[in-house]
Motif scaffolding. Structure first.
Motif, PDB file in Angstrom:
ATOM      1  N   LYS A   1       0.851  -1.200   0.000  1.00 11.59           N
ATOM      2  CA  LYS A   1       0.000   0.000   0.000  1.00 11.59           C
ATOM      3  C   LYS A   1       0.887   1.252   0.000  1.00 11.59           C
ATOM      4  N   THR A   2       1.912   1.236   0.815  1.00 12.78           N
ATOM      5  CA  THR A   2       2.815   2.390   0.859  1.00 12.78           C
ATOM      6  C   THR A   2       3.454   2.614  -0.510  1.00 12.78           C
ATOM      7  N   ALA A   3       3.901   1.522  -1.123  1.00 18.01           N
ATOM      8  CA  ALA A   3       4.550   1.636  -2.434  1.00 18.01           C
ATOM      9  C   ALA A   3       3.565   2.151  -3.485  1.00 18.01           C
ATOM     10  N   LEU A   4       2.340   1.684  -3.374  1.00 21.46           N
ATOM     11  CA  LEU A   4       1.325   2.096  -4.360  1.00 21.46           C
ATOM     12  C   LEU A   4       0.991   3.580  -4.204  1.00 21.46           C
ATOM     13  N   ARG A   5       0.885   4.015  -2.961  1.00 19.91           N
ATOM     14  CA  ARG A   5       0.628   5.445  -2.724  1.00 19.91           C
ATOM     15  C   ARG A   5       1.737   6.283  -3.347  1.00 19.91           C
ATOM     16  N   ARG A   6       2.968   5.827  -3.140  1.00 19.66           N
ATOM     17  CA  ARG A   6       4.111   6.572  -3.702  1.00 19.66           C
ATOM     18  C   ARG A   6       3.976   6.617  -5.232  1.00 19.66           C
TER      19      ARG A   6
ATOM     20  N   HIS B   1      -0.936  11.145  -0.799  1.00 20.98           N
ATOM     21  CA  HIS B   1      -0.420  11.461   0.539  1.00 20.98           C
ATOM     22  C   HIS B   1      -0.433  10.225   1.419  1.00 20.98           C
ATOM     23  N   ASP B   2       0.469  10.226   2.358  1.00 18.11           N
ATOM     24  CA  ASP B   2       0.461   9.153   3.336  1.00 18.11           C
ATOM     25  C   ASP B   2      -0.578   9.518   4.400  1.00 18.11           C
ATOM     26  N   ALA B   3      -1.790   9.008   4.246  1.00 20.94           N
ATOM     27  CA  ALA B   3      -2.884   9.384   5.153  1.00 20.94           C
ATOM     28  C   ALA B   3      -3.376   8.128   5.845  1.00 20.94           C
ATOM     29  N   PRO B   4      -2.841   7.835   7.041  1.00 17.40           N
ATOM     30  CA  PRO B   4      -3.112   6.547   7.685  1.00 17.40           C
ATOM     31  C   PRO B   4      -4.594   6.273   7.920  1.00 17.40           C
ATOM     32  N   ASP B   5      -5.401   7.323   8.063  1.00 22.22           N
ATOM     33  CA  ASP B   5      -6.816   7.079   8.347  1.00 22.22           C
ATOM     34  C   ASP B   5      -7.647   6.815   7.094  1.00 22.22           C
TER      35      ASP B   5
ATOM     36  N   ALA C   1      -1.049  -3.391 -12.770  1.00 24.45           N
ATOM     37  CA  ALA C   1      -2.329  -3.976 -12.328  1.00 24.45           C
ATOM     38  C   ALA C   1      -2.089  -4.911 -11.133  1.00 24.45           C
ATOM     39  N   HIS C   2      -1.000  -5.662 -11.152  1.00 24.36           N
ATOM     40  CA  HIS C   2      -0.688  -6.548 -10.016  1.00 24.36           C
ATOM     41  C   HIS C   2      -0.370  -5.718  -8.767  1.00 24.36           C
ATOM     42  N   ARG C   3       0.406  -4.639  -8.953  1.00 21.35           N
ATOM     43  CA  ARG C   3       0.776  -3.818  -7.789  1.00 21.35           C
ATOM     44  C   ARG C   3      -0.450  -3.123  -7.192  1.00 21.35           C
ATOM     45  N   VAL C   4      -1.380  -2.753  -8.067  1.00 16.83           N
ATOM     46  CA  VAL C   4      -2.618  -2.111  -7.588  1.00 16.83           C
ATOM     47  C   VAL C   4      -3.430  -3.109  -6.759  1.00 16.83           C
ATOM     48  N   GLU C   5      -3.581  -4.329  -7.280  1.00 12.47           N
ATOM     49  CA  GLU C   5      -4.322  -5.350  -6.519  1.00 12.47           C
ATOM     50  C   GLU C   5      -3.663  -5.586  -5.165  1.00 12.47           C
ATOM     51  N   ALA C   6      -2.335  -5.613  -5.156  1.00  6.52           N
ATOM     52  CA  ALA C   6      -1.622  -5.953  -3.924  1.00  6.52           C
ATOM     53  C   ALA C   6      -1.707  -4.835  -2.884  1.00  6.52           C
ATOM     54  N   GLY C   7      -1.760  -3.560  -3.346  1.00  4.35           N
ATOM     55  CA  GLY C   7      -1.652  -2.445  -2.398  1.00  4.35           C
ATOM     56  C   GLY C   7      -2.973  -1.863  -1.948  1.00  4.35           C
ATOM     57  N   ALA C   8      -4.082  -2.241  -2.601  1.00  3.51           N
ATOM     58  CA  ALA C   8      -5.349  -1.554  -2.329  1.00  3.51           C
ATOM     59  C   ALA C   8      -6.095  -2.139  -1.137  1.00  3.51           C
ATOM     60  N   ASP C   9      -6.996  -1.320  -0.586  1.00  2.41           N
ATOM     61  CA  ASP C   9      -7.929  -1.818   0.430  1.00  2.41           C
ATOM     62  C   ASP C   9      -9.246  -2.236  -0.220  1.00  2.41           C
ATOM     63  N   LEU C  10      -9.737  -1.372  -1.129  1.00  5.97           N
ATOM     64  CA  LEU C  10     -11.042  -1.612  -1.763  1.00  5.97           C
ATOM     65  C   LEU C  10     -10.880  -1.606  -3.273  1.00  5.97           C
ATOM     66  N   PHE C  11     -11.618  -2.461  -3.960  1.00  7.61           N
ATOM     67  CA  PHE C  11     -11.616  -2.450  -5.429  1.00  7.61           C
ATOM     68  C   PHE C  11     -13.030  -2.142  -5.894  1.00  7.61           C
TER      69      PHE C  11
END
Ligand code: ADP
Ligand code: GLC
Length: 494
Positions: free
Chosen positions: A278-283, A288-292, A361-371
């Motif tokens: 998730k951190t890598a995907l945000r980058r 922003h790094d928004a933990p909430d 597409a693989h990195r998105v699947e791996a880093g996301a919370d919701l699809f």
């Protein structure tokens, strides 16, 4: 063991514009693993020839014209494949169906009729390959002329036609029908004619021994006025020959525990590692790094079918509700532009990548919370299955294969430990927002969220069951082909 010729206009990793490409390599792979003699036929586009190792070239003659087949195996598998070589395929860069300006190539009817004719010649063992299939498995409109062209052949193999999407029908004017030199009797409402146009998909729907689509719910839906795209009457007439077989996924290629394309590998026992993705995907999406905030994503064709307009409309409320959004896709320029505008309006909260990028597409699947998949219709859909495997909770409309593969997080399913996502009904931005809000309530309860993720990750989306259902369908098609031939023979003799 059955000899099966599997024909498709895209086969991953040689060519893919959507799920058809994935299925056209994973299903033959599963059939091959079950000991079937399955061979794939597809056009040689652009540089796909260079992707095949250990090839053999075969020259065949079709209606006096020489044409070339290149024989090899689908990369990283031992499934045999023939690439049909022709400049009308190989000298077109990019998308196989669309010119660079986004409009269909003007000679698509000729190009795919050529593929169909080559398939018929191979199916009748007229090209010197010394291999005659018992069954031809056709996929989508591009292969729709195969069953009618075989219909006249007394020694024809059986045919199965799979509908991956009713909305793409291969419609062309009458003069194209004439130009293709097809038998005149095919110009009839009982054959290829569809409201004065020629319809490739009707060829498959009218003439194949068996029809199927890619989920049980979509098989029902296409018999209704809402989803049948004008062909519901024909499908209702053939309902006894129509099945819904859920797509499987290539669970080796889409496996978070071994995926070489993602930042950190994980499984149910090491789900904490997902946070690194998730951190890598945000980058990667400059978020922003928004933990909430939960990270919601969408990967796909940016077209009305996928409900991308609902997402675009819902953006202000989604941000307000507490999500960030990352979108990877390409499609209708109107939606591409509106998404890019949203990035400017909500910098650091929305990231958009216009384009096609398999690894991303693989990195998105791996880093996301919701699809998000608010599809207007969805014959099967693969991303909701990939998502569940990657611990990414799908928020989907209750249509087609989405309804068949996601269990809603309602109180009963949550209590029983069956829930794996969020389903909603109305195709509206507010219904989508409400569904996301429902997901966020659970997201804010870490133990309940983890349970939802793990339930999805443990589900079996492999081909194990569905490939066997295809074998049953093939058996039924072969039987009905034999019966048709016998009754035609009897008719001929009397
Ligand atoms: P459809 O076939 O209707 O497009 P599916 O969900 O069956 O929908 O399959 C879509 C497939 O295409 C998935 O494997 C998805 O990851 C992939 N895909 C779609 N758009 C993109 C893109 N822009 N970049 C990478 N992969 C994409
Ligand atoms: C189509 C459908 C999609 C399905 C895919 C593979 O493109 O839109 O729902 O998953 O084909 O069958």
């Amino acid at each position: 063991m059955k000899k099966i010729l599997f024909v498709s206009s895209e086969v991953f990793p040689l060519m893919k514009t959507g799920g058809l490409g994935d299925i056209s390599s994973s299903l033959p792979g599963a059939l091959h693993a079950l000991g079937q003699d399955v061979r794939v036929l597809t056009p040689a586009y652009g540089d796909t020839l260079t992707a095949l190792a250990h090839t053999r070239e075969i020259t065949i003659v079709q209606a006096g014209t020489e044409l070339r087949l290149v024989e090899g195996t689908i990369p990283e598998t031992s499934v045999p494949i023939w690439l049909l070589v022709h400049p009308d395929f190989s000298e077109r860069p990019g998308n196989p169906y669309l010119a660079p300006d986004g409009s269909p190539w003007l000679d698509n009817a000729e190009r795919f009729a050529f593929l169909c004719r080559a398939a018929v010649d191979i199916a009748m063992d007229r090209v010197g390959l010394g291999w005659k299939p018992e069954l031809v498995h056709c996929n989508d409109w591009q292969t729709g002329l195969i069953p009618p062209l075989l219909a006249d052949e007394p020694a024809r193999p059986a045919t199965v036609f799979t509908v991956h999407n009713m909305a793409y029908q291969g419609l062309f004017p009458h003069d194209v029908f004439l130009r293709l030199g097809l038998p005149r009797w095919l110009w009839s409402p009982d054959a290829l004619e569809f409201y004065e146009q020629m319809s490739f998909i009707k060829g498959g729907l009218v003439f194949s021994d068996r029809i199927n689509t890619v989920s049980p719910t979509y098989a029902e839906e296409i018999q209704t006025d809402e989803f049948g795209c004008g062909l519901q009457g024909l499908l209702r007439k053939r309902r006894n020959d129509l099945r819904g077989i859920l797509n499987g996924i290539d669970d080796g290629h889409w496996n978070p525990a071994s995926d070489p394309l993602i930042e950190a590998r994980f499984d149910v026992t090491s789900l904490d590692q997902k946070a690194l993705n998730k951190t890598a995907l945000r980058r990667e999406f400059a978020l922003h790094d928004a933990p909430d905030r939960a990270l919601a994503v969408l990967v796909g064709r940016l077209v009305q079918q996928k409900g991308i307009d609902l997402v675009v409309e819902a953006i202000p409320e989604l941000i307000e509700a507490g999500v960030q959004l990352a979108v990877l896709g390409t499609g209708d320029p109107v939606y591409e532009q509106r998404l890019l505008q949203a990035v400017r309006r909500y910098p650091g909260q929305i990231g958009v990548r216009i384009g096609y990028d398999e690894a991303l597409a693989h990195r998105v699947e791996a880093g996301a919370d919701l699809f998000l998949m608010p599809s207007r219709f969805e014959p099967c859909g693969l991303n909701q299955m990939y998502s569940q495997r990657y611990g990414t909770v799908p928020v989907v409309r209750r249509v087609g294969g989405l309804a068949d593969t996601v269990e809603d997080a309602n109180p009963t399913n949550l209590t029983l430990g069956r829930a794996s996502g969020i389903l909603f009904h109305e195709p509206t931005p507010s219904a989508l927002v409400k569904a996301v809000q429902r997901a966020l309530v659970i997201y804010r309860q870490p133990a309940a969220w983890r349970k939802l993720q793990c339930t999805g990750m443990c589900k079996d989306f492999s081909w194990r069951q569905s490939a066997r259902q295809y074998l049953e369908l093939y058996r039924a098609a072969v039987l009905s082909c034999q019966q048709a031939k016998e009754s035609a023979g009897a008719h001929f003799r009397t």
